[in-house]
Design a protein around this motif. Sequence first.
Motif, PDB file in Angstrom:
ATOM      1  N   SER A 124     -18.530 -11.854 -28.357  1.00  0.00           N
ATOM      2  CA  SER A 124     -19.801 -11.868 -27.629  1.00  0.00           C
ATOM      3  C   SER A 124     -20.704 -13.024 -28.059  1.00  0.00           C
ATOM      4  O   SER A 124     -21.560 -13.450 -27.285  1.00  0.00           O
ATOM      5  CB  SER A 124     -20.518 -10.530 -27.825  1.00  0.00           C
ATOM      6  OG  SER A 124     -20.732 -10.272 -29.199  1.00  0.00           O
ATOM      7  N   THR A 125     -20.534 -13.534 -29.281  1.00  0.00           N
ATOM      8  CA  THR A 125     -21.352 -14.674 -29.720  1.00  0.00           C
ATOM      9  C   THR A 125     -20.757 -15.974 -29.171  1.00  0.00           C
ATOM     10  O   THR A 125     -21.483 -16.822 -28.625  1.00  0.00           O
ATOM     11  CB  THR A 125     -21.431 -14.723 -31.268  1.00  0.00           C
ATOM     12  OG1 THR A 125     -21.584 -13.393 -31.765  1.00  0.00           O
ATOM     13  CG2 THR A 125     -22.602 -15.564 -31.739  1.00  0.00           C
ATOM     14  N   ALA A 126     -19.450 -16.101 -29.291  1.00  0.00           N
ATOM     15  CA  ALA A 126     -18.759 -17.283 -28.752  1.00  0.00           C
ATOM     16  C   ALA A 126     -18.982 -17.384 -27.240  1.00  0.00           C
ATOM     17  O   ALA A 126     -19.052 -18.490 -26.695  1.00  0.00           O
ATOM     18  CB  ALA A 126     -17.269 -17.207 -29.074  1.00  0.00           C
ATOM     19  N   GLY A 146     -11.607 -11.110 -36.258  1.00  0.00           N
ATOM     20  CA  GLY A 146     -10.565 -10.333 -35.576  1.00  0.00           C
ATOM     21  C   GLY A 146     -11.046  -9.029 -34.993  1.00  0.00           C
ATOM     22  O   GLY A 146     -10.257  -8.281 -34.434  1.00  0.00           O
ATOM     23  N   GLY A 147     -12.362  -8.784 -35.105  1.00  0.00           N
ATOM     24  CA  GLY A 147     -12.907  -7.584 -34.478  1.00  0.00           C
ATOM     25  C   GLY A 147     -12.580  -7.551 -32.989  1.00  0.00           C
ATOM     26  O   GLY A 147     -12.342  -6.495 -32.412  1.00  0.00           O
ATOM     27  N   GLY A 148     -12.544  -8.738 -32.395  1.00  0.00           N
ATOM     28  CA  GLY A 148     -12.203  -8.841 -30.967  1.00  0.00           C
ATOM     29  C   GLY A 148     -10.712  -9.000 -30.727  1.00  0.00           C
ATOM     30  O   GLY A 148     -10.284  -9.195 -29.587  1.00  0.00           O
ATOM     31  N   GLY A 149      -9.919  -8.973 -31.800  1.00  0.00           N
ATOM     32  CA  GLY A 149      -8.465  -8.975 -31.662  1.00  0.00           C
ATOM     33  C   GLY A 149      -7.818 -10.339 -31.546  1.00  0.00           C
ATOM     34  O   GLY A 149      -6.604 -10.433 -31.343  1.00  0.00           O
ATOM     35  N   ALA A 150      -8.608 -11.414 -31.689  1.00  0.00           N
ATOM     36  CA  ALA A 150      -8.044 -12.750 -31.435  1.00  0.00           C
ATOM     37  C   ALA A 150      -7.773 -13.534 -32.718  1.00  0.00           C
ATOM     38  O   ALA A 150      -7.631 -14.749 -32.694  1.00  0.00           O
ATOM     39  CB  ALA A 150      -8.990 -13.532 -30.531  1.00  0.00           C
ATOM     40  N   LEU A 151      -7.679 -12.828 -33.859  1.00  0.00           N
ATOM     41  CA  LEU A 151      -7.651 -13.521 -35.154  1.00  0.00           C
ATOM     42  C   LEU A 151      -6.529 -14.546 -35.305  1.00  0.00           C
ATOM     43  O   LEU A 151      -6.722 -15.598 -35.920  1.00  0.00           O
ATOM     44  CB  LEU A 151      -7.581 -12.504 -36.294  1.00  0.00           C
ATOM     45  CG  LEU A 151      -6.285 -11.688 -36.397  1.00  0.00           C
ATOM     46  CD1 LEU A 151      -5.431 -12.159 -37.544  1.00  0.00           C
ATOM     47  CD2 LEU A 151      -6.625 -10.226 -36.564  1.00  0.00           C
ATOM     48  N   LEU A 152      -5.367 -14.285 -34.724  1.00  0.00           N
ATOM     49  CA  LEU A 152      -4.240 -15.183 -34.956  1.00  0.00           C
ATOM     50  C   LEU A 152      -4.454 -16.531 -34.272  1.00  0.00           C
ATOM     51  O   LEU A 152      -4.351 -17.589 -34.908  1.00  0.00           O
ATOM     52  CB  LEU A 152      -2.939 -14.529 -34.483  1.00  0.00           C
ATOM     53  CG  LEU A 152      -1.669 -15.338 -34.713  1.00  0.00           C
ATOM     54  CD1 LEU A 152      -1.484 -15.695 -36.180  1.00  0.00           C
ATOM     55  CD2 LEU A 152      -0.442 -14.562 -34.207  1.00  0.00           C
ATOM     56  N   ARG A 153      -4.787 -16.499 -32.991  1.00  0.00           N
ATOM     57  CA  ARG A 153      -5.047 -17.769 -32.299  1.00  0.00           C
ATOM     58  C   ARG A 153      -6.289 -18.439 -32.868  1.00  0.00           C
ATOM     59  O   ARG A 153      -6.351 -19.659 -32.971  1.00  0.00           O
ATOM     60  CB  ARG A 153      -5.216 -17.530 -30.797  1.00  0.00           C
ATOM     61  CG  ARG A 153      -3.913 -17.098 -30.155  1.00  0.00           C
ATOM     62  CD  ARG A 153      -3.988 -17.151 -28.656  1.00  0.00           C
ATOM     63  NE  ARG A 153      -2.828 -16.506 -28.087  1.00  0.00           N
ATOM     64  CZ  ARG A 153      -2.541 -16.454 -26.803  1.00  0.00           C
ATOM     65  NH1 ARG A 153      -3.353 -17.038 -25.933  1.00  0.00           N
ATOM     66  NH2 ARG A 153      -1.465 -15.848 -26.368  1.00  0.00           N
ATOM     67  N   GLU A 154      -7.262 -17.624 -33.259  1.00  0.00           N
ATOM     68  CA  GLU A 154      -8.474 -18.197 -33.867  1.00  0.00           C
ATOM     69  C   GLU A 154      -8.124 -18.938 -35.152  1.00  0.00           C
ATOM     70  O   GLU A 154      -8.659 -20.012 -35.430  1.00  0.00           O
ATOM     71  CB  GLU A 154      -9.483 -17.086 -34.169  1.00  0.00           C
ATOM     72  CG  GLU A 154     -10.147 -16.543 -32.913  1.00  0.00           C
ATOM     73  CD  GLU A 154     -11.020 -15.326 -33.157  1.00  0.00           C
ATOM     74  OE1 GLU A 154     -11.873 -15.055 -32.324  1.00  0.00           O
ATOM     75  OE2 GLU A 154     -10.828 -14.640 -34.177  1.00  0.00           O
ATOM     76  N   LYS A 155      -7.204 -18.374 -35.921  1.00  0.00           N
ATOM     77  CA  LYS A 155      -6.869 -19.037 -37.192  1.00  0.00           C
ATOM     78  C   LYS A 155      -6.033 -20.296 -36.953  1.00  0.00           C
ATOM     79  O   LYS A 155      -6.209 -21.312 -37.625  1.00  0.00           O
ATOM     80  CB  LYS A 155      -6.152 -18.081 -38.153  1.00  0.00           C
ATOM     81  CG  LYS A 155      -6.257 -18.581 -39.585  1.00  0.00           C
ATOM     82  CD  LYS A 155      -5.591 -17.670 -40.579  1.00  0.00           C
ATOM     83  CE  LYS A 155      -6.475 -16.535 -41.014  1.00  0.00           C
ATOM     84  NZ  LYS A 155      -5.888 -15.727 -42.103  1.00  0.00           N
ATOM     85  N   SER A 167     -26.986  -9.851 -39.100  1.00  0.00           N
ATOM     86  CA  SER A 167     -26.331  -8.610 -39.561  1.00  0.00           C
ATOM     87  C   SER A 167     -24.935  -8.881 -40.133  1.00  0.00           C
ATOM     88  O   SER A 167     -24.378  -8.053 -40.854  1.00  0.00           O
ATOM     89  CB  SER A 167     -26.229  -7.611 -38.409  1.00  0.00           C
ATOM     90  OG  SER A 167     -25.286  -8.068 -37.455  1.00  0.00           O
ATOM     91  N   LYS A 168     -24.352 -10.043 -39.827  1.00  0.00           N
ATOM     92  CA  LYS A 168     -22.992 -10.361 -40.282  1.00  0.00           C
ATOM     93  C   LYS A 168     -22.973 -10.995 -41.684  1.00  0.00           C
ATOM     94  O   LYS A 168     -21.907 -11.203 -42.252  1.00  0.00           O
ATOM     95  CB  LYS A 168     -22.314 -11.335 -39.317  1.00  0.00           C
ATOM     96  CG  LYS A 168     -22.406 -10.964 -37.839  1.00  0.00           C
ATOM     97  CD  LYS A 168     -21.405  -9.922 -37.488  1.00  0.00           C
ATOM     98  CE  LYS A 168     -21.316  -9.621 -36.003  1.00  0.00           C
ATOM     99  NZ  LYS A 168     -20.795 -10.677 -35.181  1.00  0.00           N
ATOM    100  N   LEU A 169     -24.151 -11.351 -42.195  1.00  0.00           N
ATOM    101  CA  LEU A 169     -24.208 -12.038 -43.499  1.00  0.00           C
ATOM    102  C   LEU A 169     -24.156 -11.000 -44.609  1.00  0.00           C
ATOM    103  O   LEU A 169     -25.003 -10.106 -44.677  1.00  0.00           O
ATOM    104  CB  LEU A 169     -25.496 -12.863 -43.603  1.00  0.00           C
ATOM    105  CG  LEU A 169     -25.696 -13.927 -42.515  1.00  0.00           C
ATOM    106  CD1 LEU A 169     -27.072 -14.570 -42.639  1.00  0.00           C
ATOM    107  CD2 LEU A 169     -24.603 -15.001 -42.585  1.00  0.00           C
TER     108      LEU A 169
END
Length: 222
Positions: free
Chosen positions: A27-29, A94-103, A119-121
């Motif tokens: 949602s931020t991206a 990876g909360g949104g499930g995209a961690l592998l492609r993101e990495k 809130s994420k800090l």
Amino acid sequence: MESKKLAAEKAVEFVKDGMIVGLGTGSTAYFAIQKIGQKVKEGLSIRAIATSNQSEELAKELGIPLLPFAEIDEIDVTIDGADEVDVNWNLIKGGGGALLREKIVAAATKQLIIIVDESKLVKELGKFPLPVEIIPFGYEMTIRKLQKLGAEPVLRKAGDEVYVTDNGNYIADCHLGSIAQPDELHRMLNLIPGIVDNGLFIDMAAVVIAGYVDGSVRQLEK
Ligand code: 5RP
């Protein structure tokens, strides 16, 4: 939402003509991709690579030119969100499930810009369950191995079905409580056969931009 948008729009200031840009997921991206789309309409000339099918669809709708990975050696800037950012700028994603492609995209990027609301800090990672991407074959065994590590894995669901990533894999969300040694945990997890990767991003963020509820936005310093 407003603080996410503030961080996203500040990050887009890093995007310049001629760059290859990695588009994050979440949602931020989303706000960053919207802003990039607006700038492309106004004449900004970039080419982009997306970290998920969802972001790719959004980029297409906005008319952002996309490149296949095969044509890329290096990405100039990637703008992506995170679920947690610690004081050393290690991340859980990876909360949104995209961690592998993101990495994969982050690892090919010269400057990874992380955008979050305040809130994420966190001081130490781990309150947010760590997403671990696992191969469907033998996933029950992989989950048992995670249980033996004390990771308290929960297989992610989408309604009644098992959640499936863009890569056709599953996700185990691991409730670790507090991660004192993220680099060690990262190595340990990725040694388990069946685990493709995990949501710890160690020493990858070059810039962190946070939006605050009071309406301010800050580029953080370590
Ligand atoms: C997706 C991610 C996201 O960046 C992360 O979950 C943060 O999402 P949001 O910006 O919606 O809070 O890693 O895999």
